[in-house]
Write a protein that holds these residues in place. Structure first.
Motif, PDB file in Angstrom:
ATOM      1  N   SER A 116       6.331-115.555 -47.365  1.00  0.00           N
ATOM      2  CA  SER A 116       6.241-116.272 -46.122  1.00  0.00           C
ATOM      3  C   SER A 116       7.258-117.133 -45.839  1.00  0.00           C
ATOM      4  O   SER A 116       7.961-117.678 -47.034  1.00  0.00           O
ATOM      5  CB  SER A 116       5.001-117.109 -46.064  1.00  0.00           C
ATOM      6  N   PHE A 117       7.642-117.689 -44.727  1.00  0.00           N
ATOM      7  CA  PHE A 117       8.628-118.905 -44.471  1.00  0.00           C
ATOM      8  C   PHE A 117       8.281-120.222 -44.982  1.00  0.00           C
ATOM      9  O   PHE A 117       7.145-120.541 -44.663  1.00  0.00           O
ATOM     10  CB  PHE A 117       8.853-118.536 -43.059  1.00  0.00           C
ATOM     11  N   ASN A 118       9.221-121.004 -45.386  1.00  0.00           N
ATOM     12  CA  ASN A 118       8.997-122.448 -45.522  1.00  0.00           C
ATOM     13  C   ASN A 118       9.442-123.122 -44.317  1.00  0.00           C
ATOM     14  O   ASN A 118      10.538-123.067 -43.932  1.00  0.00           O
ATOM     15  CB  ASN A 118       9.743-122.859 -46.455  1.00  0.00           C
ATOM     16  N   PRO A 119       8.406-123.636 -43.813  1.00  0.00           N
ATOM     17  CA  PRO A 119       8.941-124.408 -42.168  1.00  0.00           C
ATOM     18  C   PRO A 119       9.986-125.408 -42.291  1.00  0.00           C
ATOM     19  O   PRO A 119      10.832-125.538 -41.411  1.00  0.00           O
ATOM     20  CB  PRO A 119       7.561-124.958 -41.986  1.00  0.00           C
ATOM     21  N   GLU A 120      10.337-125.880 -43.603  1.00  0.00           N
ATOM     22  CA  GLU A 120      11.274-127.017 -43.721  1.00  0.00           C
ATOM     23  C   GLU A 120      12.688-126.290 -43.690  1.00  0.00           C
ATOM     24  O   GLU A 120      13.602-126.639 -43.558  1.00  0.00           O
ATOM     25  CB  GLU A 120      11.028-127.829 -45.029  1.00  0.00           C
ATOM     26  N   PRO A 149       3.606-119.508 -41.150  1.00  0.00           N
ATOM     27  CA  PRO A 149       3.194-120.710 -40.656  1.00  0.00           C
ATOM     28  C   PRO A 149       3.462-121.272 -39.187  1.00  0.00           C
ATOM     29  O   PRO A 149       4.170-121.994 -39.104  1.00  0.00           O
ATOM     30  CB  PRO A 149       3.652-121.591 -41.940  1.00  0.00           C
ATOM     31  N   VAL A 150       2.936-120.187 -38.271  1.00  0.00           N
ATOM     32  CA  VAL A 150       3.480-120.691 -36.992  1.00  0.00           C
ATOM     33  C   VAL A 150       2.911-122.129 -36.388  1.00  0.00           C
ATOM     34  O   VAL A 150       3.614-122.539 -35.666  1.00  0.00           O
ATOM     35  CB  VAL A 150       2.720-119.303 -36.270  1.00  0.00           C
ATOM     36  N   LYS A 151       1.909-122.624 -36.969  1.00  0.00           N
ATOM     37  CA  LYS A 151       1.493-124.063 -36.619  1.00  0.00           C
ATOM     38  C   LYS A 151       2.357-124.985 -37.057  1.00  0.00           C
ATOM     39  O   LYS A 151       2.843-125.716 -36.388  1.00  0.00           O
ATOM     40  CB  LYS A 151       0.135-124.228 -37.172  1.00  0.00           C
ATOM     41  N   GLU A 152       2.950-124.699 -38.281  1.00  0.00           N
ATOM     42  CA  GLU A 152       4.017-125.655 -38.762  1.00  0.00           C
ATOM     43  C   GLU A 152       5.553-125.633 -38.100  1.00  0.00           C
ATOM     44  O   GLU A 152       6.174-126.509 -37.667  1.00  0.00           O
ATOM     45  CB  GLU A 152       4.242-125.475 -40.260  1.00  0.00           C
ATOM     46  N   VAL A 153       5.804-124.342 -37.699  1.00  0.00           N
ATOM     47  CA  VAL A 153       7.009-124.181 -37.087  1.00  0.00           C
ATOM     48  C   VAL A 153       6.751-124.530 -35.722  1.00  0.00           C
ATOM     49  O   VAL A 153       7.612-125.131 -35.088  1.00  0.00           O
ATOM     50  CB  VAL A 153       7.310-122.327 -37.174  1.00  0.00           C
ATOM     51  N   GLN A 161      14.771-128.677 -27.572  1.00  0.00           N
ATOM     52  CA  GLN A 161      15.013-127.805 -26.748  1.00  0.00           C
ATOM     53  C   GLN A 161      15.086-126.260 -27.297  1.00  0.00           C
ATOM     54  O   GLN A 161      16.038-125.788 -27.079  1.00  0.00           O
ATOM     55  CB  GLN A 161      16.301-128.140 -26.027  1.00  0.00           C
ATOM     56  N   VAL A 162      14.076-125.847 -28.005  1.00  0.00           N
ATOM     57  CA  VAL A 162      14.136-124.581 -28.637  1.00  0.00           C
ATOM     58  C   VAL A 162      12.804-124.162 -28.410  1.00  0.00           C
ATOM     59  O   VAL A 162      11.748-124.669 -28.603  1.00  0.00           O
ATOM     60  CB  VAL A 162      14.135-124.924 -29.955  1.00  0.00           C
ATOM     61  N   LEU A 163      12.947-122.875 -27.854  1.00  0.00           N
ATOM     62  CA  LEU A 163      11.509-122.052 -27.545  1.00  0.00           C
ATOM     63  C   LEU A 163      11.040-121.256 -28.646  1.00  0.00           C
ATOM     64  O   LEU A 163      11.808-120.553 -29.550  1.00  0.00           O
ATOM     65  CB  LEU A 163      11.761-121.127 -26.396  1.00  0.00           C
ATOM     66  N   LEU A 164       9.837-121.285 -29.221  1.00  0.00           N
ATOM     67  CA  LEU A 164       9.030-120.653 -30.256  1.00  0.00           C
ATOM     68  C   LEU A 164       8.484-119.298 -29.532  1.00  0.00           C
ATOM     69  O   LEU A 164       7.521-119.334 -28.799  1.00  0.00           O
ATOM     70  CB  LEU A 164       8.079-121.360 -30.752  1.00  0.00           C
ATOM     71  N   VAL A 165       8.964-118.056 -29.826  1.00  0.00           N
ATOM     72  CA  VAL A 165       8.570-116.809 -29.458  1.00  0.00           C
ATOM     73  C   VAL A 165       7.931-116.194 -30.732  1.00  0.00           C
ATOM     74  O   VAL A 165       8.547-115.667 -31.537  1.00  0.00           O
ATOM     75  CB  VAL A 165       9.647-115.977 -29.052  1.00  0.00           C
ATOM     76  N   ILE A 184       3.176-123.302 -28.791  1.00  0.00           N
ATOM     77  CA  ILE A 184       3.687-122.010 -29.173  1.00  0.00           C
ATOM     78  C   ILE A 184       4.525-121.871 -27.537  1.00  0.00           C
ATOM     79  O   ILE A 184       3.546-121.910 -26.513  1.00  0.00           O
ATOM     80  CB  ILE A 184       2.957-120.774 -29.184  1.00  0.00           C
ATOM     81  N   ASP A 185       5.481-121.477 -27.316  1.00  0.00           N
ATOM     82  CA  ASP A 185       6.207-121.047 -25.919  1.00  0.00           C
ATOM     83  C   ASP A 185       5.896-119.837 -25.413  1.00  0.00           C
ATOM     84  O   ASP A 185       6.061-119.561 -24.018  1.00  0.00           O
ATOM     85  CB  ASP A 185       7.657-121.471 -26.097  1.00  0.00           C
TER      86      ASP A 185
END
Length: 383
Positions: A116-120, A149-153, A161-165, A184-185
């Motif tokens: 899994s990804f590390n949000p940091e 970890p979509v919540k943390e991202v 100014q970054v869209l989360l898809v 979430i965008d």
């Protein structure tokens, strides 16, 4: 030779379809531009907003989930813009292919399958490169059973100014994905998983700032034009010819989910996940995703022993037990077996799946794995 035993489809899409939904789709066809069908679409829109937990319109597209992913990339970003793609599996890699075809400049964060990804790490990459305009990621990576970890991202992207898809194709209606609350965008799902429908529909919801961006971008794709689709949606229509029977089936499926209550749906999915993981561990098999909080709710992946490929086990489970399981994808085809338990699946279906897996192994597991699995299911329901 014919068989009279039931067939149980425990795959990560398509999934079984309830009788209520099949009967709704078998009704005489409505005309897609007349009032009766407009009423269906209006009610679908109300229920889709409840499902996505959003105030924004949810666009229904006649395509698979990959079409929804394509629509997002082509409607939210201009060729040449830089985006970050976080991938740790087969479907994360699909994002790379889609954004590359759109002509985007992709910065790719790769993790090994099962990780899994590390949000940091994502935060650091965005800090280091302010030109990045979007982040593409899965919520549930269907090829491995990882929950990202979509919540943390989202907590990182929504203040920039970054869209989360987010690809929620095997997450929406399976695990909680409250779009507006999380920030979430763009949230995407498909019909053939937790929504208990045949393949053929994708659903795309955009945040207000994503809609503003879509209004500025020319999609350069005749069919996937979300601004045009939104204008039709406001009139209780689809922009092009509607997949009428699928949308009528959607109405019945959403009605069923909301009648049961989404909290109860999630509780059931969580309990089935605990049942699957406990049963597999009790067989002595290795779970592919071990970290707590990082495994998806609708799918459990098994790491196959080095000397046992997945494909013969899958074939034997169907031949002897009538249970359809799936092997891994891409490089994991023979290394992983996937047991899905999303949508119209209950504890008895999953018990049959666990038995089929155990029966189809070259060496049969010893011990009361079904009893352990069922205890875990009931305990999780009572949490």
């Amino acid at each position: 030779m014919s068989s009279i035993q039931a067939t149980r489809m425990l795959t990560p899409g398509p999934t079984p379809i309830p009788d209520r939904v099949r009967l709704a789709m078998a009704a005489p066809l409505l005309h897609h531009r007349k009032d009766a069908f407009k009423t269906v679409l209006a009610e679908n829109q109300t229920m889709l907003k409840q499902l996505f937990r959003t105030e924004s319109p949810v666009i229904s597209l006649a395509c698979s989930g990959t079409g929804g992913m394509t629509a997002a990339a082509f409607n939210l970003f201009q060729p040449g813009e830089r985006v970050l793609v976080a991938t740790a599996g087969y479907f994360g890699n699909r994002w790379v292919d889609i954004v590359t075809q759109r002509g985007l400049d992709a910065v790719v964060l790769r993790k090994n399958a099962g990780e899994s990804f590390n949000p940091e790490e994502i935060r650091a990459m965005l800090d280091a490169d302010p030109s990045i305009r979007g982040v593409f990621m899965q919520i549930s990576e269907t090829s491995t059973g990882v929950l990202h970890p979509v919540k943390e991202v989202a907590a990182i992207t929504r203040d920039r100014q970054v869209l989360l898809v987010a690809d929620g194709i095997s997450a929406v209606s399976i695990s909680p994905t409250p779009m507006d609350e999380l920030g979430i965008d763009c949230l995407i799902t498909g019909s053939q998983k937790g929504l208990m429908l045949p393949p053929g529909l994708a659903f795309v919801a955009l945040s207000p700032r994503a809609w503003r961006r879509a209004e500025e971008v020319r999609p350069q794709c005749y069919y996937f034009d979300l601004v045009q689709e939104r204008a039709s949606c406001e009139k209780n229509q689809t922009h092009y010819t509607s997949p009428i029977s699928l949308l009528v089936g959607l109405h019945e499926a959403l009605t069923m989910l909301l009648e049961f209550g989404m909290d109860n749906v999630f509780k059931k999915q969580w309990a089935l996940t605990q049942m699957a993981r406990t049963g597999i561990a009790a067989m002595g098999m290795e779970l592919f995703v071990k970290e707590e909080g990082r495994y998806t709710w609708g799918l459990t992946s098994v790491r196959m022993p080095d000397n046992i490929p997945a494909t013969p086990v899958v074939a034997k489970a169907f031949k002897d037990c009538g249970v359809i399981l799936t092997a891994g994808q891409g490089d994991l085809k023979e290394k992983v077996l996937r047991l899905a338990h999303m949508g119209w699946i209950d504890w008895a279906d999953l018990a049959a799946g666990l038995h089929a897996l155990a029966w189809s192994l070259p060496v049969k597991p010893q011990g009361a794995y079904l009893e352990a699995a069922l205890d875990a299911y009931h305990n999780a329901l009572g949490e």
